[in-house]
Design an enzyme around this catalytic site. Structure first.
Site, short mmCIF file in Angstrom:
data_model
loop_
_atom_site.label_atom_id
_atom_site.label_comp_id
_atom_site.label_asym_id
_atom_site.label_seq_id
_atom_site.Cartn_x
_atom_site.Cartn_y
_atom_site.Cartn_z
N GLY B 77 -101.49 14.83 62.74
CA GLY B 77 -102.14 16.14 62.76
C GLY B 77 -101.12 17.22 63.07
O GLY B 77 -99.92 16.99 63.04
N ASP B 79 -98.58 19.80 64.66
CA ASP B 79 -97.53 19.69 65.68
C ASP B 79 -97.18 18.22 65.94
O ASP B 79 -97.52 17.37 65.13
CB ASP B 79 -97.93 20.44 66.96
CG ASP B 79 -98.24 21.92 66.66
OD1 ASP B 79 -97.52 22.50 65.83
OD2 ASP B 79 -99.19 22.45 67.24
N HIS B 84 -90.62 12.41 58.74
CA HIS B 84 -89.71 11.30 58.98
C HIS B 84 -89.03 10.90 57.68
O HIS B 84 -89.46 11.28 56.60
CB HIS B 84 -90.43 10.11 59.65
CG HIS B 84 -91.61 9.58 58.90
ND1 HIS B 84 -92.77 9.17 59.52
CD2 HIS B 84 -91.83 9.41 57.58
CE1 HIS B 84 -93.63 8.76 58.61
NE2 HIS B 84 -93.10 8.88 57.42
N ASP B 99 -95.15 16.09 57.12
CA ASP B 99 -96.55 16.12 57.57
C ASP B 99 -97.21 17.40 57.08
O ASP B 99 -96.85 18.50 57.52
CB ASP B 99 -96.59 16.04 59.10
CG ASP B 99 -98.02 15.99 59.62
OD1 ASP B 99 -98.97 16.05 58.81
OD2 ASP B 99 -98.18 15.89 60.86
N ASP B 100 -98.19 17.26 56.20
CA ASP B 100 -98.82 18.47 55.65
C ASP B 100 -99.95 19.00 56.52
O ASP B 100 -100.66 19.92 56.11
CB ASP B 100 -99.30 18.23 54.21
CG ASP B 100 -98.99 19.43 53.33
OD1 ASP B 100 -98.56 20.46 53.88
OD2 ASP B 100 -99.18 19.33 52.11
N HIS B 294 -82.62 18.09 58.38
CA HIS B 294 -82.58 17.02 59.37
C HIS B 294 -82.97 15.69 58.72
O HIS B 294 -82.27 14.68 58.85
CB HIS B 294 -83.53 17.35 60.53
CG HIS B 294 -83.67 16.26 61.55
ND1 HIS B 294 -83.03 16.29 62.77
CD2 HIS B 294 -84.37 15.11 61.53
CE1 HIS B 294 -83.34 15.20 63.45
NE2 HIS B 294 -84.17 14.46 62.72
N GLU B 295 -84.09 15.70 58.01
CA GLU B 295 -84.58 14.45 57.40
C GLU B 295 -83.59 13.90 56.38
O GLU B 295 -83.39 12.69 56.27
CB GLU B 295 -85.96 14.66 56.76
CG GLU B 295 -87.06 15.06 57.74
CD GLU B 295 -87.17 14.15 58.94
OE1 GLU B 295 -86.85 12.95 58.84
OE2 GLU B 295 -87.55 14.65 60.03
N HIS B 298 -81.08 11.79 57.87
CA HIS B 298 -81.50 10.38 58.01
C HIS B 298 -81.36 9.65 56.68
O HIS B 298 -80.89 8.52 56.61
CB HIS B 298 -82.97 10.30 58.44
CG HIS B 298 -83.21 10.70 59.87
ND1 HIS B 298 -82.46 10.24 60.91
CD2 HIS B 298 -84.17 11.50 60.42
CE1 HIS B 298 -82.91 10.75 62.05
NE2 HIS B 298 -83.96 11.52 61.78
N HIS B 304 -80.43 9.75 65.17
CA HIS B 304 -80.54 10.93 66.03
C HIS B 304 -79.31 11.11 66.92
O HIS B 304 -78.76 10.16 67.45
CB HIS B 304 -81.80 10.81 66.90
CG HIS B 304 -83.04 11.16 66.14
ND1 HIS B 304 -84.26 10.58 66.39
CD2 HIS B 304 -83.23 12.02 65.12
CE1 HIS B 304 -85.15 11.08 65.55
NE2 HIS B 304 -84.55 11.95 64.77
#
Lengths: 89, 570
Positions: B77, B79, B84, B99-100, B294-295, B298, B304
């Protein structure tokens, strides 16, 4: 006299955000990001103590390593972040 | 910095990526751009290159999803978890998920890109003044069609610059209707709908039919988010309703009452107690660019970092002027090494290049015989390889022609042909101005059409008609130049300007009905501000600056490259 108001929390329909206590939040966080559970070299899983896990998390986040669920640690746990675990499983 | 166990990395440097779907929060072009910039963060410091694929399997597959989105790690959900990505490898490995349930922005609040209007797709300017009143959101004031609009400068009253805001009444995205607008009411499974709905879907995305009956036509698209829309809750896409009643008390603004997490919410009807319809209030949102950068770290093999200022630190924080931290640079260069080879040639100052005023035909050492008007170079020292951006590129008599400031070069069509020129435009086409925005050869009549500013010329051999105004072709007066021309069969040519294109019936000298259309609605994955568009050897080329995007006959971008190296063979 002013009487402190007791906040009323309601359950919002369709709310995907789980209302959790601080302890629940911490346990969920430490597990989700790999601090709580580590896979031993021998292949069996062992639970790391919460204090150790908290210290490890605090070190990763650059916080004071108290091993306690203090306010800065809780604040860090509530911050938006990447979902990739910090400790690889 | 930290790498994944075993130093997982790609075994090739030419990485491909594909954007599977889009978030309703931002216009797709802004999302494309955010991802492209995020990849550039890494390609700037390594030998890696990133090429976007429009279908098939790419190394890095990028998607938006909510909660359980098809992998073992559901989102949570609004926040909390933002995104990832998986370390390099086959299948799911290397993929990035966003995350939408988040509010995706550029980090400082909703970004509203306009369509239509007269601002060429500029972003809304909030606040803006309309009839003396200040607006901080899009408005339907002043209109009878209920379409939300905004000013794109601070003062609409003064500048009169405006565009339309995202609305399902204007367009949809994704789906199978080519971006057509919603039709209300529409019928779905026998029931009538007056607004976008999430019914029939398990992923929570709002959709609508683009005809009046989905059951019959099965035509649909996803609804773009309006900038005032709430996020999540059970009324996604609806605006807050102020005032609203909650627990008997009236609220005029978003509140955190009733929640233990301090998040601001509002009711989307006048009475929450009765209707229980709510959502989170729009906020600054998260920068898709920063999270993606950032992603992608990965996806390239970085884990990290524990350095707070590093991009690979696990927590999100917004920075306005982003630059990659030394720790991230060291990490990625540990895996892939430093960037090698020379940087792309920087744009050359235009003084390198003779101005038209300096190329008076009488001073140039070239023959002027009408019989040989085209084939003698004016000055071999003027180097096409040093031209950073051509005025236009087009195919004439099967040969690629490059135009710049009164000169042109041509590339013979035979293999290993060498570039010829420069030649003087004024020698071959004496009535043309120095700067040609666009040109095409009509396949039927072999007439040459040249466009410059708001005028065009038609050459038949050495005979010329023109200049004539673009309006004579049926283009609106707002079109100040034609930037690209594309043959579509015999007798039809697509004319590109800004973000739109029109279809010209060459024989009738008229624009066909149903135009303009958005370039990105038909030609996905190419820059919508391309300044040259042309067809060459079965491919369509869209050029921006010194790069080109090549599209095959199935309208897939199959190559992105340099004009200089690939077309000019420098």
């Amino acid at each position: 006299w002013s009487i402190p108001l007791k906040p009323i929390f309601v359950t919002f329909p369709g709310d995907t955000i789980k209302q959790m206590t601080d302890m629940e939040l911490a346990e969920d966080y430490l597990k989700k990001f790999g601090y709580m559970q580590t896979l031993q070299r021998s292949g069996f899983q062992s639970m790391v103590s919460t204090e150790k896990a908290l210290k490890r998390m605090q070190r990763q986040m650059g916080l004071e390593e108290t091993g306690q669920l203090d306010q800065p640690t809780l604040d860090a746990m509530r911050r938006p972040r990447c979902g990739v675990p910090d400790v690889a499983n | 910095y930290k790498t994944f166990d075993g130093d997982l990395k790609w075994d090739h440097n030419d990485i491909t990526y594909r954007i599977i779907n889009y978030s309703p929060d931002m216009e797709s072009s802004l999302i494309d751009d955010a991802f492209a910039r995020a990849f550039k963060v890494w390609s700037d410091v390594t030998p890696l290159t990133f090429t976007r694929l429009l279908d098939g399997t790419a190394d890095i597959m990028i998607s938006f999803g909510k909660l359980d989105h098809g992998d073992p790690y559901p989102f949570d959900g609004k926040d909390g978890l933002l995104a990832h990505a998986y370390p390099p490898g086959e299948g799911l490995q290397g993929d990035a998920h966003f995350d939408d349930d988040e509010h995706w922005t550029l980090g400082t609040g909703t970004v509203v890109k306009t369509r239509y209007g007269n601002a060429d797709g500029a972003l809304c300017h909030f606040p803006f003044i309309f009839e003396g009143k200040s607006y901080t959101t899009c408005t339907t004031e002043g209109r009878t069609d209920n379409l939300p609009w905004c000013g794109t400068t601070a003062d609409y009253d003064k500048d009169k610059k405006y565009g339309f805001c995202p609305s399902e009444l204007l367009y949809t995205f994704g789906g199978n209707a080519g971006g057509a607008e919603c039709v209300f009411p529409f019928v779905f499974q026998g029931k009538e709908y007056d607004s976008c709905t999430t019914e029939g879907r398990s992923d929570g995305y709002r959709w609508c039919a683009t005809t009046d009956n989905f059951d019959r036509d099965v035509k649909y698209g996803f609804c773009p988010s309006r900038e005032t829309a709430v996020i999540g809750g059970n009324s996604e896409g609806e605006p807050c309703h102020f005032p609203f009643v909650f627990q008997g008390k009236s609220y005029d603004s978003c509140t955190s009452e009733g929640r233990g997490d301090g998040k601001l919410w509002c009711s989307t009807t006048d009475d929450y107690d009765d209707d229980q319809k709510w959502g989170f209030c729009p906020d600054q949102g998260y920068s898709l660019f920063l999270v993606a950068a950032h992603e992608f770290g990965h996806a390239l093999g970085l884990d990290h970092s524990s350095i707070r200022e590093a991009l690979m630190y696990p927590m999100y924080s917004y920075v306005e002027d982003f630059s990659l931290h030394e720790d991230d640079v060291e990490g990625i260069q540990y895996l892939y090494g430093r960037k090698t080879g020379p940087d792309p040639t920087p744009p050359q100052p235009t003084t390198d290049y003779p101005d038209t005023d300096d190329t008076d035909a009488t001073e140039e050492p070239e023959p002027t015989e009408p019989s040989t008007p085209t084939t003698t170079p004016v000055d071999p020292t003027i180097d096409a390889c040093k031209v950073p951006k051509f005025d236009t590129i087009t195919v004439i008599e099967g040969e690629l022609h490059f135009f710049k400031d009164g000169h042109y070069w041509k590339m013979p069509s035979k293999q290993n042909g060498e570039l010829m020129g420069p030649f003087s435009i004024s020698k071959r086409w004496p009535h043309l101005p120095a700067v040609i925005d666009s040109a095409f050869e009509d396949l039927l009549t072999k007439k040459m059409y040249f466009f410059s500013g708001p005028q065009f010329w038609v050459y038949t051999g050495q005979n010329v008609h023109g200049p004539r105004s673009l309006e004579k072709l049926g283009l609106p007066s707002s079109v100040q130049k034609v930037e690209g021309a594309l043959q579509r069969g015999k007798g039809k040519v697509l004319l590109f300007s800004g973000e739109n294109f029109w279809r010209l019936d060459v024989k009738a000298q008229k624009i066909d009905r149903g135009y303009p259309r958005y370039t990105d609605s038909v030609f996905g994955g190419v820059p919508n501000d391309a300044h040259d568009v042309f067809q060459y050897k079965g491919h369509i080329y869209f050029c921006r600056d010194r790069f080109y995007w090549r599209m095959n006959s199935r309208r897939q971008v199959d190559r992105v490259g340099y004009v200089k190296y690939d077309l000019l063979k420098c």
